[in-house]
Write a protein that holds these residues in place. Structure first.
Motif, PDB file in Angstrom:
ATOM      1  N   VAL A  71     -17.475  -2.688  -8.684  1.00 12.96           N
ATOM      2  CA  VAL A  71     -17.739  -3.853  -7.096  1.00 12.96           C
ATOM      3  C   VAL A  71     -17.105  -2.979  -6.288  1.00 12.96           C
ATOM      4  CG1 VAL A  71     -17.041  -5.837  -5.980  1.00 12.96           C
ATOM      5  CG2 VAL A  71     -17.069  -5.592  -8.405  1.00 12.96           C
ATOM      6  N   PRO A  72     -18.195  -1.654  -6.315  1.00 17.59           N
ATOM      7  CA  PRO A  72     -17.189  -0.457  -5.278  1.00 17.59           C
ATOM      8  C   PRO A  72     -16.822  -1.158  -3.769  1.00 17.59           C
ATOM      9  CG  PRO A  72     -19.849  -0.365  -5.959  1.00 17.59           C
ATOM     10  CD  PRO A  72     -19.508  -2.054  -6.366  1.00 17.59           C
ATOM     11  N   ARG A  73     -17.499  -2.290  -3.194  1.00 14.50           N
ATOM     12  CA  ARG A  73     -16.369  -2.987  -2.286  1.00 14.50           C
ATOM     13  C   ARG A  73     -15.288  -3.380  -2.138  1.00 14.50           C
ATOM     14  NH1 ARG A  73     -20.610  -7.209  -0.482  1.00 14.50           N
ATOM     15  NH2 ARG A  73     -20.043  -7.715   1.730  1.00 14.50           N
ATOM     16  N   ARG A  74     -14.336  -2.814  -2.006  1.00 17.06           N
ATOM     17  CA  ARG A  74     -13.461  -2.637  -2.485  1.00 17.06           C
ATOM     18  C   ARG A  74     -12.780  -3.995  -1.702  1.00 17.06           C
ATOM     19  NH1 ARG A  74     -10.312   2.999  -3.449  1.00 17.06           N
ATOM     20  NH2 ARG A  74     -11.191   3.421  -5.005  1.00 17.06           N
ATOM     21  N   PHE A  99       3.232 -13.021  -2.782  1.00 14.66           N
ATOM     22  CA  PHE A  99       3.860 -11.541  -2.715  1.00 14.66           C
ATOM     23  C   PHE A  99       3.930 -10.761  -3.476  1.00 14.66           C
ATOM     24  CE2 PHE A  99       8.495 -10.859  -0.678  1.00 14.66           C
ATOM     25  CZ  PHE A  99       7.913 -10.042   0.068  1.00 14.66           C
ATOM     26  N   SER A 100       3.671 -10.892  -4.881  1.00 12.94           N
ATOM     27  CA  SER A 100       4.012 -10.330  -5.332  1.00 12.94           C
ATOM     28  C   SER A 100       3.143  -9.495  -5.831  1.00 12.94           C
ATOM     29  CB  SER A 100       4.826 -10.907  -7.008  1.00 12.94           C
ATOM     30  OG  SER A 100       4.997 -10.230  -8.362  1.00 12.94           O
ATOM     31  N   ALA A 101       1.729 -10.427  -5.917  1.00 14.18           N
ATOM     32  CA  ALA A 101       0.544  -9.022  -6.133  1.00 14.18           C
ATOM     33  C   ALA A 101       0.107  -8.402  -4.970  1.00 14.18           C
ATOM     34  CB  ALA A 101      -0.315 -10.774  -5.908  1.00 14.18           C
ATOM     35  N   GLY A 102       0.340  -8.698  -3.850  1.00 13.28           N
ATOM     36  CA  GLY A 102       0.361  -7.496  -3.226  1.00 13.28           C
ATOM     37  C   GLY A 102       1.058  -6.013  -2.920  1.00 13.28           C
ATOM     38  N   LEU A 103       2.839  -6.168  -3.058  1.00 15.19           N
ATOM     39  CA  LEU A 103       3.680  -4.966  -3.726  1.00 15.19           C
ATOM     40  C   LEU A 103       3.494  -4.217  -4.889  1.00 15.19           C
ATOM     41  CD1 LEU A 103       6.942  -6.179  -3.072  1.00 15.19           C
ATOM     42  CD2 LEU A 103       5.198  -5.485  -1.956  1.00 15.19           C
ATOM     43  N   ALA A 104       2.367  -5.914  -5.613  1.00 13.77           N
ATOM     44  CA  ALA A 104       2.388  -4.753  -7.258  1.00 13.77           C
ATOM     45  C   ALA A 104       0.502  -4.239  -6.706  1.00 13.77           C
ATOM     46  CB  ALA A 104       1.399  -6.257  -7.948  1.00 13.77           C
ATOM     47  N   ALA A 105       0.168  -4.082  -5.717  1.00 11.03           N
ATOM     48  CA  ALA A 105      -1.444  -3.284  -5.139  1.00 11.03           C
ATOM     49  C   ALA A 105      -0.750  -2.336  -4.588  1.00 11.03           C
ATOM     50  CB  ALA A 105      -2.086  -4.524  -4.314  1.00 11.03           C
ATOM     51  N   VAL A 106       0.714  -2.262  -3.983  1.00 10.88           N
ATOM     52  CA  VAL A 106       1.367  -1.177  -3.374  1.00 10.88           C
ATOM     53  C   VAL A 106       2.480  -0.397  -4.305  1.00 10.88           C
ATOM     54  CG1 VAL A 106       3.070  -0.256  -1.665  1.00 10.88           C
ATOM     55  CG2 VAL A 106       1.634  -1.974  -1.033  1.00 10.88           C
ATOM     56  N   LEU A 107       2.655  -0.578  -5.159  1.00 10.26           N
ATOM     57  CA  LEU A 107       3.436  -0.156  -6.542  1.00 10.26           C
ATOM     58  C   LEU A 107       3.298   0.388  -7.507  1.00 10.26           C
ATOM     59  CD1 LEU A 107       6.583  -1.798  -5.610  1.00 10.26           C
ATOM     60  CD2 LEU A 107       5.814   0.390  -4.617  1.00 10.26           C
ATOM     61  N   ARG A 108       1.495  -0.840  -8.157  1.00  4.41           N
ATOM     62  CA  ARG A 108       0.633   0.103  -9.142  1.00  4.41           C
ATOM     63  C   ARG A 108       1.694  -0.548 -10.353  1.00  4.41           C
ATOM     64  NH1 ARG A 108      -3.351   3.799  -7.270  1.00  4.41           N
ATOM     65  NH2 ARG A 108      -4.205   2.825  -5.528  1.00  4.41           N
ATOM     66  N   SER A 109       2.799  -0.652 -10.415  1.00  8.06           N
ATOM     67  CA  SER A 109       3.485  -0.809 -11.517  1.00  8.06           C
ATOM     68  C   SER A 109       4.086  -2.315 -11.750  1.00  8.06           C
ATOM     69  CB  SER A 109       4.672   0.337 -11.953  1.00  8.06           C
ATOM     70  OG  SER A 109       5.819  -0.353 -12.592  1.00  8.06           O
ATOM     71  N   GLY A 110       4.705  -3.119 -12.590  1.00  2.00           N
ATOM     72  CA  GLY A 110       4.680  -4.404 -12.863  1.00  2.00           C
ATOM     73  C   GLY A 110       6.109  -4.489 -13.173  1.00  2.00           C
ATOM     74  N   GLY A 141      -0.797  -3.655   0.788  1.00  2.00           N
ATOM     75  CA  GLY A 141      -1.591  -3.719  -0.506  1.00  2.00           C
ATOM     76  C   GLY A 141      -3.448  -3.279  -0.292  1.00  2.00           C
ATOM     77  N   TRP A 142      -4.168  -3.629   0.877  1.00  2.55           N
ATOM     78  CA  TRP A 142      -5.098  -3.627   1.155  1.00  2.55           C
ATOM     79  C   TRP A 142      -4.804  -2.433   1.561  1.00  2.55           C
ATOM     80  CZ3 TRP A 142      -9.934  -3.524   0.029  1.00  2.55           C
ATOM     81  CH2 TRP A 142     -10.732  -2.440   1.487  1.00  2.55           C
ATOM     82  N   GLN A 143      -4.161  -1.879   2.447  1.00  2.00           N
ATOM     83  CA  GLN A 143      -4.361  -0.107   2.443  1.00  2.00           C
ATOM     84  C   GLN A 143      -3.768   1.042   1.498  1.00  2.00           C
ATOM     85  OE1 GLN A 143      -4.628   0.609   5.985  1.00  2.00           O
ATOM     86  NE2 GLN A 143      -4.564  -1.462   6.209  1.00  2.00           N
ATOM     87  N   SER A 144      -3.131   0.495   0.298  1.00  2.00           N
ATOM     88  CA  SER A 144      -2.673   1.388  -0.678  1.00  2.00           C
ATOM     89  C   SER A 144      -4.594   1.223  -1.763  1.00  2.00           C
ATOM     90  CB  SER A 144      -1.731   0.586  -1.614  1.00  2.00           C
ATOM     91  OG  SER A 144      -1.386   1.537  -2.770  1.00  2.00           O
ATOM     92  N   LEU A 145      -5.280  -0.093  -1.915  1.00  2.93           N
ATOM     93  CA  LEU A 145      -6.147   0.586  -2.262  1.00  2.93           C
ATOM     94  C   LEU A 145      -7.349   1.019  -1.837  1.00  2.93           C
ATOM     95  CD1 LEU A 145      -8.272  -1.603  -4.452  1.00  2.93           C
ATOM     96  CD2 LEU A 145      -8.157  -3.395  -3.479  1.00  2.93           C
ATOM     97  N   HIS A 146      -7.420   0.926  -0.381  1.00  2.16           N
ATOM     98  CA  HIS A 146      -8.466   0.681   0.475  1.00  2.16           C
ATOM     99  C   HIS A 146      -8.160   3.123   0.722  1.00  2.16           C
ATOM    100  CE1 HIS A 146     -11.207   1.770   3.187  1.00  2.16           C
ATOM    101  NE2 HIS A 146     -10.847   1.822   3.854  1.00  2.16           N
ATOM    102  N   ARG A 147      -7.449   3.230   0.455  1.00  6.19           N
ATOM    103  CA  ARG A 147      -7.105   4.397   0.950  1.00  6.19           C
ATOM    104  C   ARG A 147      -6.539   5.436   0.092  1.00  6.19           C
ATOM    105  NH1 ARG A 147      -6.142   5.110   6.359  1.00  6.19           N
ATOM    106  NH2 ARG A 147      -5.707   3.294   7.589  1.00  6.19           N
ATOM    107  N   ARG A 148      -6.843   4.929  -1.294  1.00  4.11           N
ATOM    108  CA  ARG A 148      -6.313   5.835  -2.537  1.00  4.11           C
ATOM    109  C   ARG A 148      -6.930   5.949  -3.539  1.00  4.11           C
ATOM    110  NH1 ARG A 148      -0.206   3.509  -4.127  1.00  4.11           N
ATOM    111  NH2 ARG A 148      -0.154   5.079  -5.330  1.00  4.11           N
TER     112      ARG A 148
END
Length: 249
Positions: A95-98, A161-172, A240-247
């Protein structure tokens, strides 16, 4: 090749359904909240229920503080698990469209959390009011339906809330290590220092749980409090979106 949103939603649903740990964590939201809530209602005596400030609605949701820990774990593991295993690279190749990938993941996580949250809140309310006996109220009582629906929405928002932070930190574990003390301890510590409310009323848990009260206790009402929690969640999801989109994955 463009992948349809329906296919992405289905794949995200399969990921969660195939992971037993995620199903167990989601089930823990229900079990922990209901068990501790009923234990509280069953042990309330006539002295407690006869007090002028007794709130029969809030008393049915004592276990929410335990259930929201499971909700945090579910949101964190559902997102961070793919980073831990490296499966996110395969997902993004398919799914290339992030934006579609992120939206579908959040929709499935939030939808499941809302369904479980509503089942949890309805069970807590109906069973809890039975334990309260003569002090119990029905769904037709003023504010009762709002509390049941609001509790389900609250659990879904905490999960996102937790899912968004997980997208930023990438660590449960990192998300749980930050969010659980933040929600369960910080508001009590600040509340003890600031006796007149103030900023503590705008913390996520304090604001969101206004919806569980028969009568509001501060500046925020039931839905405005839930709206403040929604702003916290929106900020986490945006980060979380900024992290997924940019990193890189």
């Amino acid at each position: 090749m463009t992948v349809s949103i329906t296919s992405v939603l289905h794949s995200e649903w399969l990921k969660i359904r195939s992971a037993r740990s995620l199903g167990a964590t989601l089930g823990s939201v229900f079990l922990a909240t209901v068990a501790f809530s009923l234990l509280m209602c069953a042990t309330l005596g006539t002295e407690e229920t006869g007090k002028p400030d007794f709130d029969p609605l809030r008393s049915s949701f004592f276990g929410l503080n335990f259930g929201q820990v499971a909700a945090i774990c579910f949101g964190a593991l559902a997102v961070a698990g793919e980073y831990r295993s490296g499966a996110v690279r395969i997902s993004l190749a398919a799914v290339p469209r992030r934006g579609v990938f992120y939206a579908a993941k959040l929709a499935v996580i939030g939808g499941l959390a809302l369904l479980v949250g509503l089942a949890t809140s309805l069970t807590c309310f109906l069973a809890g009011q039975e334990f309260l006996g003569d002090q119990g109220v029905g769904l037709g009582h003023p504010g009762a339906l709002r509390v049941v629906v609001g509790c389900g929405i609250y659990l879904a928002l905490i999960t996102l809330f937790s899912a968004g932070l997980a997208a930023v930190l990438r660590s449960g574990p990192a998300v749980m290590g930050i969010l659980i003390p933040f929600l369960l301890m910080l508001s009590f510590v600040i509340g003890d220092i600031s006796q007149d409310g103030g900023i503590v009323e705008f913390l996520p848990d304090r604001a969101g749980q206004q919806v569980l009260l028969q009568e509001s206790t501060g500046m925020l009402g039931p839905w405005s409090g839930l709206g403040v929690l929604g702003l916290w969640v929106a900020a986490a999801l945006w980060a979380g979106w900024q992290s997924l989109h940019r990193r890189d994955a």
